[in-house]
Design an enzyme around this catalytic site. Structure first.
Site, PDB file in Angstrom:
ATOM      1  N   ARG A   1       0.817  -1.219   0.000  1.00  8.79           N
ATOM      2  CA  ARG A   1       0.000   0.000   0.000  1.00  8.79           C
ATOM      3  C   ARG A   1       0.850   1.268   0.000  1.00  8.79           C
ATOM      4  O   ARG A   1       0.318   2.358  -0.213  1.00  8.79           O
ATOM      5  CB  ARG A   1      -0.924   0.025   1.222  1.00  8.79           C
TER       6      ARG A   1
ATOM      7  N   ARG B   1     -23.824   2.223   4.153  1.00 10.58           N
ATOM      8  CA  ARG B   1     -22.779   2.336   5.159  1.00 10.58           C
ATOM      9  C   ARG B   1     -22.115   3.712   5.073  1.00 10.58           C
ATOM     10  O   ARG B   1     -22.053   4.327   4.007  1.00 10.58           O
ATOM     11  CB  ARG B   1     -21.730   1.234   4.971  1.00 10.58           C
TER      12      ARG B   1
ATOM     13  N   ARG C   1     -11.285   8.483   0.052  1.00 13.58           N
ATOM     14  CA  ARG C   1     -10.566   7.204  -0.051  1.00 13.58           C
ATOM     15  C   ARG C   1      -9.851   7.088  -1.393  1.00 13.58           C
ATOM     16  O   ARG C   1      -8.707   6.620  -1.457  1.00 13.58           O
ATOM     17  CB  ARG C   1     -11.549   6.044   0.111  1.00 13.58           C
TER      18      ARG C   1
END
Length: 220
Positions: free
Chosen positions: A88, A160, A171
């Site tokens: 990541r 959600r 994000r």
């Protein structure tokens, strides 16, 4: 064969990882699942990771690298493996490369699923979840039989918090900032770009083609 499957949230990595694992007979390793397993097993690295997550922090590269290293050392990875969600950060990518070299393993094949941001936002904002059985739906691709109601228990479906547009765009921005340097570091000769906006079966065929081309280049 070692495969790194990279792509932004909502690009379909999970679907493609499962397909490749079945097709190639290698484990598809999700870092999220590995974290949960380490925490459940109560390993030292798992305890450190759980403690960091509970306090609201981000798990450091050293812990992530250690957990991944432990997982790929298991016997089921002897013939290869696929990593979904790792590396990541650029530091993780560099550490992973050094780890493979130390263990005498081949360089990874890097597949990047590229999907326009507008398509990702549409996919993710269409996601719904049943608050009772936790089943996931998608109004675009896996809609419930009765609008906004769970097929299993009839409960009203919820959106959600992490599927709201403002959160999704944050994000995606974070993903671009972290992953851009990783793709540049591996370079165009290693990274294979695949259009992830097509139907899942089309994406699967394109990934297979990209892997075959990469394998052919390595043999030359």
């Amino acid at each position: 064969m070692i495969i790194l499957l990279l792509g932004p949230p909502g690009c379909g990595k999970g679907t493609q990882a499962a397909f490749l694992a079945d097709k190639l007979g290698i484990p598809a390793i999700s870092t999220g699942e590995v974290f949960r397993a380490e925490c459940k097993a109560g390993t030292e690295l798992g305890k450190q990771a759980c403690s960091t997550v509970r306090s609201g922090g981000l798990v450091g590269d050293d812990i992530v690298d250690g957990i991944v290293a432990n997982r790929i050392a298991r016997p089921d990875c002897a013939q290869g493996f696929l990593l979904d969600g790792y590396p990541r950060t650029l530091a993780q990518a560099m550490h992973f490369s050094a780890l493979l070299e130390r263990r005498g393993l081949p360089d990874p094949m890097v597949i990047h699923l590229d999907v326009p941001e507008c398509a990702l936002v549409s996919r993710l904002t269409a996601r719904r979840q049943c608050p009772q059985c936790l089943r996931i739906y998608n109004l675009l691709s896996q809609a419930p039989q009765i609008a906004e109601r769970c097929d299993d228990d009839g409960a009203a479906l919820l959106t959600r918090e992490d599927d709201r547009e403002s959160v999704i765009r944050d994000r995606l921005r974070a993903y671009r900032e972290l992953t851009g340097p990783i793709l540049q570091w591996y370079g165009e000769t290693v990274v294979r770009e695949v259009d992830g906006s097509a139907a899942a079966e089309v994406v699967s065929r394109e990934i297979e083609r990209a892997l075959m081309e990469t394998a052919a280049c390595v043999k030359r």
